[in-house]
Design a protein around this motif. Structure first.
Motif, PDB file in Angstrom:
ATOM      1  N   GLU A 117       0.829  -1.214   0.000  1.00 63.94           N
ATOM      2  CA  GLU A 117       0.000   0.000   0.000  1.00 63.94           C
ATOM      3  C   GLU A 117       0.864   1.264   0.000  1.00 63.94           C
ATOM      4  OE1 GLU A 117      -3.542   2.175   2.646  1.00 63.94           O
ATOM      5  OE2 GLU A 117      -2.768   0.194   3.238  1.00 63.94           O
ATOM      6  N   LEU A 118       1.955   1.244   0.773  1.00 63.72           N
ATOM      7  CA  LEU A 118       2.894   2.374   0.799  1.00 63.72           C
ATOM      8  C   LEU A 118       4.301   1.835   0.578  1.00 63.72           C
ATOM      9  CD1 LEU A 118       3.527   5.371   1.253  1.00 63.72           C
ATOM     10  CD2 LEU A 118       3.702   4.872   3.709  1.00 63.72           C
ATOM     11  N   LEU A 119       4.946   2.294  -0.509  1.00 65.72           N
ATOM     12  CA  LEU A 119       6.262   1.803  -0.871  1.00 65.72           C
ATOM     13  C   LEU A 119       7.344   2.826  -0.548  1.00 65.72           C
ATOM     14  CD1 LEU A 119       5.357   0.369  -4.406  1.00 65.72           C
ATOM     15  CD2 LEU A 119       5.855  -0.978  -2.355  1.00 65.72           C
ATOM     16  N   LEU A 120       8.423   2.349   0.073  1.00 64.03           N
ATOM     17  CA  LEU A 120       9.631   3.156   0.251  1.00 64.03           C
ATOM     18  C   LEU A 120      10.592   2.704  -0.846  1.00 64.03           C
ATOM     19  CD1 LEU A 120      11.603   5.062   1.640  1.00 64.03           C
ATOM     20  CD2 LEU A 120      12.138   3.237   3.265  1.00 64.03           C
ATOM     21  N   LEU A 121      10.782   3.569  -1.847  1.00 58.66           N
ATOM     22  CA  LEU A 121      11.589   3.212  -3.008  1.00 58.66           C
ATOM     23  C   LEU A 121      12.980   3.813  -2.883  1.00 58.66           C
ATOM     24  CD1 LEU A 121       8.917   3.778  -5.808  1.00 58.66           C
ATOM     25  CD2 LEU A 121       9.524   1.642  -4.665  1.00 58.66           C
ATOM     26  N   MET A 122      13.989   2.958  -3.004  1.00 55.52           N
ATOM     27  CA  MET A 122      15.376   3.396  -2.992  1.00 55.52           C
ATOM     28  C   MET A 122      15.982   3.016  -4.342  1.00 55.52           C
ATOM     29  SD  MET A 122      16.518   2.477   0.952  1.00 55.52           S
ATOM     30  CE  MET A 122      18.081   3.378   0.809  1.00 55.52           C
ATOM     31  N   PHE A 123      16.071   4.005  -5.227  1.00 59.37           N
ATOM     32  CA  PHE A 123      16.608   3.791  -6.564  1.00 59.37           C
ATOM     33  C   PHE A 123      18.131   3.921  -6.535  1.00 59.37           C
ATOM     34  CE2 PHE A 123      12.280   5.214  -7.433  1.00 59.37           C
ATOM     35  CZ  PHE A 123      11.884   4.420  -8.501  1.00 59.37           C
ATOM     36  N   TYR A 124      18.809   2.974  -7.129  1.00 61.44           N
ATOM     37  CA  TYR A 124      20.267   3.045  -7.226  1.00 61.44           C
ATOM     38  C   TYR A 124      20.675   2.980  -8.688  1.00 61.44           C
ATOM     39  CZ  TYR A 124      19.939  -2.045  -7.801  1.00 61.44           C
ATOM     40  OH  TYR A 124      19.621  -3.312  -8.251  1.00 61.44           O
ATOM     41  N   LEU A 125      21.837   3.529  -9.008  1.00 65.16           N
ATOM     42  CA  LEU A 125      22.314   3.562 -10.379  1.00 65.16           C
ATOM     43  C   LEU A 125      23.059   2.284 -10.722  1.00 65.16           C
ATOM     44  CD1 LEU A 125      22.667   5.067 -13.040  1.00 65.16           C
ATOM     45  CD2 LEU A 125      24.730   6.126 -12.094  1.00 65.16           C
TER      46      LEU A 125
END
Length: 468
Positions: A117-125
């Motif tokens: 329902e609630l996402l904590l997104l950690m985008f990495y290169l």
């Protein structure tokens, strides 16, 4: 690990996000030099972030990672586009699907909603050659699905759920749905198979996922919020260009109230078109007060005008990767031409080891909107009549013929045979040949020498059967 020594409050959404953002612009190696990957493979980085940064042991529970706050953590890769902008490298894979358990759920009690329902997104290169502990985190943010997107996701979930209920989990295709998909997870050799209700046939292991084009909208939205990203190597000029491109995508649905009761997004689109069935392009121009011109993009312009879209792109189509295909029937209802797809990439196909990972599989499992016109006796494009529109994805049973085409093409390209690809007479669904205007064009083959460009096609008779 002892909760008393946590460096954040695991019950607070704000505290969790603040702690997550301490990784912006950093690598795990910089912050936790003595850390080691918890496991190899794609899940190793995410598990290491859980263990070392958030100080809890990775697990496969059905509840969110931070259950007290209702937050699910996901680490997902970025790639750099040719213009310097950041794009999603792949779909966002969420939780595994237990077909038997999910069959008894509603959307709001489903494993998907309970966990995501609630996402904590950690985008990495992602950078070739870099180890997981050396990748840099570029975007950290929360994502909660907007109301209009959630409506489509709920309908997507219902499509997946209905196949599970019908004992057809083995027939699920990513092309069945728009934003939320059920992607294969695990060995492509079929080692990971699962039981399903109402059928003795085992189904491939699958996970809920968000399609990569939808993830791109999250990335683009992040550029509006400086606190969400760090050093994306995007100049101000590029940033303006990217944001302008995003603004050129206009939504068909402005509010949930645009839907009729129990109507899906695709049904809404079909309803908007239906009042123009039987009318010529010239008549549609007159009704809508627009001029479509004579360009190749006329059908797309007709589509945008009927849907009330003034910008160049349709937002929902962009996020769902819906491809528009124009089909022109003869006056008698027959179809003169086969349907073309992109050229065969000889250099790439020889490195594709699994059908489900191939470019052709991706093409054939895409969602399409067919806009079907019928020619008149008058040789004038403006006198074409709108017959109907329909959404289409290649049926599961037909994909086997696509696989046969892919296997044969891959084998021949690897062997340097560029003259004897499968013809329309040799496969009931698809074949390979050049486009008429490109018959003399060449490109580099897998062996490095120039060869004739070839294109994937759906057979004429097959396309006609699908639309009828």
């Amino acid at each position: 690990m002892n909760d008393a020594i946590l460096s954040y409050d695991k019950t607070s959404k704000e505290s969790i996000l603040e702690h997550a953002r301490k990784m912006l612009g950093k690598t795990l190696w910089e912050v936790y030099g003595n850390a080691r990957l918890v496991q190899s493979g794609k899940g190793g980085l995410g598990n290491a972030v859980e263990k070392y940064h958030f100080q809890y042991e990775p697990n496969s529970k059905s509840e969110p990672d931070f259950k007290e706050a209702g937050v699910e953590l996901k680490c997902t890769p970025l790639k750099t586009a040719s213009d310097g902008s950041m794009l999603s490298k792949e779909r966002l894979v969420l939780n595994m699907i237990d077909y038997v358990e999910e069959a008894a759920k509603t959307f709001y009690t489903s494993s998907f909603w309970k966990k995501n329902e609630l996402l904590l997104l950690m985008f990495y290169l992602h950078e070739e050659g870099k180890l997981p502990f050396d990748v840099i985190f570029k975007i950290v943010r929360y994502w909660k699905f907007p109301e209009t997107d959630l409506k489509i996701i709920k309908d997507d979930w219902a499509i997946i759920h209905n196949k599970i209920l019908a004992g057809k989990a083995h027939e699920i295709s990513e092309g069945d749905t728009l934003y939320l998909a059920a992607c294969t997870k695990g060995s492509r050799a079929g080692a990971e198979m699962r039981q399903q209700p109402k059928s003795k046939e085992l189904a491939p292991q699958r996970a809920y996922s968000i399609k990569s084009r939808y993830v791109n909208t999250i990335i683009l939205d992040s550029l509006k919020h400086p606190e969400m990203y760090h050093d994306l190597f995007v100049s101000e000029q590029q940033k303006k260009k990217i944001l302008k491109a995003q603004e050129t995508a206009e939504s068909v649905v402005r509010s949930i109230s645009d839907y009729r009761e129990s109507e899906t997004f695709e049904q809404l689109i079909e309803r908007k078109f239906s009042s123009y069935y039987g009318k010529t392009i010239a008549e549609i121009e007159k009704i809508l007060g627009v001029e479509f011109g004579q360009s190749k993009s006329m059908a797309y312009n007709v589509c945008r005008a009927i849907l009330g879209i003034k910008s160049k792109k349709i937002a929902e189509f962009e996020k769902a990767e819906i491809a528009i295909k124009t089909i022109r029937l003869e006056a008698n209802g027959n179809l003169k031409e086969a349907m073309s797809f992109p050229n065969v990439n000889y250099k790439e196909i020889v490195h594709e080891h699994f059908w489900e990972d191939s470019a052709l599989y991706e093409m054939f499992t895409q969602r399409f909107l067919f806009i079907i016109f019928r020619k008149s006796a008058v040789k004038n494009d403006k006198q074409f009549r709108l017959e109907k529109v329909m959404f289409w994805t290649m049926p599961f049973k037909d994909l086997e013929q696509g696989k046969i085409l892919w296997e044969d093409t891959r084998k021949k390209v690897a062997g340097g045979n560029y003259e004897h690809f499968i013809k329309a007479s040799e496969n009931p669904i698809c074949h390979i040949r050049p486009k008429a205007q490109n018959a003399a064009d060449t490109t580099e083959g897998a062996q490095g020498f120039q060869v004739k460009k070839m294109c994937y096609w759906l057979n004429r008779d097959y396309v006609l059967r699908q639309i009828k």
